[in-house]
Design a protein around this motif. Sequence first.
Motif, PDB file in Angstrom:
ATOM      1  N   ASP A  43     -48.457  37.860 -14.516  1.00  0.00           N
ATOM      2  CA  ASP A  43     -49.207  38.876 -15.248  1.00  0.00           C
ATOM      3  C   ASP A  43     -49.196  40.225 -14.526  1.00  0.00           C
ATOM      4  O   ASP A  43     -49.525  41.247 -15.106  1.00  0.00           O
ATOM      5  N   TRP A  44     -48.774  40.265 -13.251  1.00  0.00           N
ATOM      6  CA  TRP A  44     -48.717  41.506 -12.476  1.00  0.00           C
ATOM      7  C   TRP A  44     -47.372  42.191 -12.614  1.00  0.00           C
ATOM      8  O   TRP A  44     -47.297  43.380 -12.879  1.00  0.00           O
ATOM      9  N   PHE A  45     -46.290  41.440 -12.347  1.00  0.00           N
ATOM     10  CA  PHE A  45     -44.956  42.025 -12.454  1.00  0.00           C
ATOM     11  C   PHE A  45     -43.923  40.951 -12.771  1.00  0.00           C
ATOM     12  O   PHE A  45     -44.160  39.764 -12.582  1.00  0.00           O
ATOM     13  N   GLN A  46     -42.795  41.423 -13.287  1.00  0.00           N
ATOM     14  CA  GLN A  46     -41.717  40.528 -13.694  1.00  0.00           C
ATOM     15  C   GLN A  46     -40.398  41.076 -13.169  1.00  0.00           C
ATOM     16  O   GLN A  46     -40.117  42.267 -13.287  1.00  0.00           O
ATOM     17  N   ILE A  47     -39.576  40.213 -12.585  1.00  0.00           N
ATOM     18  CA  ILE A  47     -38.245  40.609 -12.114  1.00  0.00           C
ATOM     19  C   ILE A  47     -37.313  40.560 -13.321  1.00  0.00           C
ATOM     20  O   ILE A  47     -37.111  39.506 -13.917  1.00  0.00           O
ATOM     21  N   VAL A  93     -24.352  42.848  -3.612  1.00  0.00           N
ATOM     22  CA  VAL A  93     -22.907  42.748  -3.410  1.00  0.00           C
ATOM     23  C   VAL A  93     -22.441  41.289  -3.361  1.00  0.00           C
ATOM     24  O   VAL A  93     -21.255  41.015  -3.516  1.00  0.00           O
ATOM     25  N   ASP A  94     -23.370  40.368  -3.163  1.00  0.00           N
ATOM     26  CA  ASP A  94     -23.057  38.942  -3.067  1.00  0.00           C
ATOM     27  C   ASP A  94     -23.358  38.267  -4.409  1.00  0.00           C
ATOM     28  O   ASP A  94     -24.520  38.154  -4.804  1.00  0.00           O
ATOM     29  N   SER A  95     -22.342  37.785  -5.077  1.00  0.00           N
ATOM     30  CA  SER A  95     -22.522  37.172  -6.406  1.00  0.00           C
ATOM     31  C   SER A  95     -23.401  35.921  -6.339  1.00  0.00           C
ATOM     32  O   SER A  95     -24.105  35.611  -7.297  1.00  0.00           O
ATOM     33  N   ARG A  96     -23.395  35.224  -5.200  1.00  0.00           N
ATOM     34  CA  ARG A  96     -24.262  34.044  -5.062  1.00  0.00           C
ATOM     35  C   ARG A  96     -25.736  34.440  -5.122  1.00  0.00           C
ATOM     36  O   ARG A  96     -26.545  33.741  -5.724  1.00  0.00           O
ATOM     37  N   ARG A  97     -26.062  35.563  -4.511  1.00  0.00           N
ATOM     38  CA  ARG A  97     -27.452  36.029  -4.552  1.00  0.00           C
ATOM     39  C   ARG A  97     -27.832  36.491  -5.950  1.00  0.00           C
ATOM     40  O   ARG A  97     -28.965  36.314  -6.385  1.00  0.00           O
ATOM     41  N   ILE A  98     -26.887  37.085  -6.635  1.00  0.00           N
ATOM     42  CA  ILE A  98     -27.150  37.491  -8.023  1.00  0.00           C
ATOM     43  C   ILE A  98     -27.470  36.254  -8.859  1.00  0.00           C
ATOM     44  O   ILE A  98     -28.454  36.225  -9.598  1.00  0.00           O
ATOM     45  N   HIS A  99     -26.657  35.217  -8.731  1.00  0.00           N
ATOM     46  CA  HIS A  99     -26.884  33.983  -9.495  1.00  0.00           C
ATOM     47  C   HIS A  99     -28.205  33.317  -9.113  1.00  0.00           C
ATOM     48  O   HIS A  99     -28.903  32.783  -9.972  1.00  0.00           O
ATOM     49  N   GLN A 100     -28.538  33.374  -7.831  1.00  0.00           N
ATOM     50  CA  GLN A 100     -29.815  32.820  -7.371  1.00  0.00           C
ATOM     51  C   GLN A 100     -30.974  33.536  -8.075  1.00  0.00           C
ATOM     52  O   GLN A 100     -31.877  32.894  -8.606  1.00  0.00           O
ATOM     53  N   ALA A 101     -30.944  34.866  -8.068  1.00  0.00           N
ATOM     54  CA  ALA A 101     -32.006  35.645  -8.718  1.00  0.00           C
ATOM     55  C   ALA A 101     -32.009  35.408 -10.220  1.00  0.00           C
ATOM     56  O   ALA A 101     -33.069  35.271 -10.838  1.00  0.00           O
ATOM     57  N   GLN A 102     -30.824  35.354 -10.790  1.00  0.00           N
ATOM     58  CA  GLN A 102     -30.691  35.148 -12.231  1.00  0.00           C
ATOM     59  C   GLN A 102     -31.346  33.830 -12.639  1.00  0.00           C
ATOM     60  O   GLN A 102     -32.091  33.786 -13.625  1.00  0.00           O
ATOM     61  N   ASN A 103     -31.099  32.787 -11.878  1.00  0.00           N
ATOM     62  CA  ASN A 103     -31.687  31.479 -12.182  1.00  0.00           C
ATOM     63  C   ASN A 103     -33.186  31.451 -11.912  1.00  0.00           C
ATOM     64  O   ASN A 103     -33.950  30.874 -12.673  1.00  0.00           O
ATOM     65  N   MET A 104     -33.597  32.067 -10.819  1.00  0.00           N
ATOM     66  CA  MET A 104     -35.009  32.051 -10.440  1.00  0.00           C
ATOM     67  C   MET A 104     -35.894  32.815 -11.432  1.00  0.00           C
ATOM     68  O   MET A 104     -37.000  32.379 -11.745  1.00  0.00           O
ATOM     69  N   PHE A 105     -35.374  33.942 -11.933  1.00  0.00           N
ATOM     70  CA  PHE A 105     -36.199  34.825 -12.762  1.00  0.00           C
ATOM     71  C   PHE A 105     -35.727  34.936 -14.212  1.00  0.00           C
ATOM     72  O   PHE A 105     -36.257  35.753 -14.962  1.00  0.00           O
ATOM     73  N   ASN A 106     -34.737  34.138 -14.575  1.00  0.00           N
ATOM     74  CA  ASN A 106     -34.217  34.150 -15.942  1.00  0.00           C
ATOM     75  C   ASN A 106     -33.734  35.546 -16.353  1.00  0.00           C
ATOM     76  O   ASN A 106     -34.113  36.072 -17.400  1.00  0.00           O
ATOM     77  N   ILE A 107     -32.913  36.144 -15.505  1.00  0.00           N
ATOM     78  CA  ILE A 107     -32.400  37.497 -15.729  1.00  0.00           C
ATOM     79  C   ILE A 107     -31.127  37.402 -16.573  1.00  0.00           C
ATOM     80  O   ILE A 107     -30.209  36.660 -16.234  1.00  0.00           O
ATOM     81  N   PRO A 108     -31.060  38.172 -17.656  1.00  0.00           N
ATOM     82  CA  PRO A 108     -29.849  38.132 -18.490  1.00  0.00           C
ATOM     83  C   PRO A 108     -28.651  38.766 -17.771  1.00  0.00           C
ATOM     84  O   PRO A 108     -28.812  39.620 -16.909  1.00  0.00           O
ATOM     85  N   ASP A 109     -27.446  38.330 -18.139  1.00  0.00           N
ATOM     86  CA  ASP A 109     -26.212  38.849 -17.526  1.00  0.00           C
ATOM     87  C   ASP A 109     -26.150  40.368 -17.538  1.00  0.00           C
ATOM     88  O   ASP A 109     -25.695  40.982 -16.577  1.00  0.00           O
ATOM     89  N   ARG A 110     -26.599  40.987 -18.626  1.00  0.00           N
ATOM     90  CA  ARG A 110     -26.492  42.447 -18.760  1.00  0.00           C
ATOM     91  C   ARG A 110     -27.346  43.205 -17.740  1.00  0.00           C
ATOM     92  O   ARG A 110     -27.165  44.401 -17.541  1.00  0.00           O
ATOM     93  N   HIS A 111     -28.280  42.498 -17.071  1.00  0.00           N
ATOM     94  CA  HIS A 111     -29.134  43.126 -16.060  1.00  0.00           C
ATOM     95  C   HIS A 111     -28.788  42.677 -14.646  1.00  0.00           C
ATOM     96  O   HIS A 111     -29.627  42.742 -13.742  1.00  0.00           O
ATOM     97  N   CYS A 112     -27.548  42.227 -14.449  1.00  0.00           N
ATOM     98  CA  CYS A 112     -27.050  41.825 -13.133  1.00  0.00           C
ATOM     99  C   CYS A 112     -25.919  42.765 -12.728  1.00  0.00           C
ATOM    100  O   CYS A 112     -24.982  42.977 -13.498  1.00  0.00           O
ATOM    101  N   PHE A 113     -26.019  43.321 -11.518  1.00  0.00           N
ATOM    102  CA  PHE A 113     -25.091  44.360 -11.083  1.00  0.00           C
ATOM    103  C   PHE A 113     -24.572  44.082  -9.674  1.00  0.00           C
ATOM    104  O   PHE A 113     -25.296  43.564  -8.837  1.00  0.00           O
ATOM    105  N   ALA A 114     -23.341  44.476  -9.429  1.00  0.00           N
ATOM    106  CA  ALA A 114     -22.707  44.270  -8.127  1.00  0.00           C
ATOM    107  C   ALA A 114     -22.935  45.430  -7.169  1.00  0.00           C
ATOM    108  O   ALA A 114     -22.569  45.353  -6.007  1.00  0.00           O
ATOM    109  N   SER A 115     -23.557  46.513  -7.648  1.00  0.00           N
ATOM    110  CA  SER A 115     -23.813  47.676  -6.793  1.00  0.00           C
ATOM    111  C   SER A 115     -24.905  48.543  -7.406  1.00  0.00           C
ATOM    112  O   SER A 115     -25.212  48.437  -8.600  1.00  0.00           O
TER     113      SER A 115
END
Length: 159
Positions: free
Chosen positions: A28-32, A38-60
Amino acid sequence: MPNPVPIIVVGMGERASVYASEALSHPDWFQIVGVADVDSRRIHQAQNMFNIPDRHCFASVEELVSFPRFAVAVINGTMDRLHVPTSLPLLRHGYDILLEKPFATCEEEAELLLRCTRETGQNVMVCHVLRYSPFYRKIKEALTGGEIGDVINIHMACL
């Protein structure tokens, strides 16, 4: 209750992951809503943890700021030497920033960051995570309570 604040994580390392994970405890305070790393593994980790859509994932950061703004703020957890170079384009793109310390690695960078916040009107809040830890609170108590006497010098070093 107002809507949670939408936030993007830039640099999904150890510290930023800890800060971001608070969104799971306090949805209720904030949402990722986005991640840049730069590390695609970290992007996937965040994507899975916070349900982030592909269009909001960036390499830089450059890729992120080429996309229309979709959040209010950024948690910048990049490496120390990248704090200012990554923060400047984020500020210019209209994001407020929670910035890991040190906020700059030299006086010139600090001046650049300060000038950019004045030009853009955006905010930078620097993380001092240990400031309120029990250890430092006890030291402050001892200092302000007069238990130690007058402080002449404090020197801290990482070994």
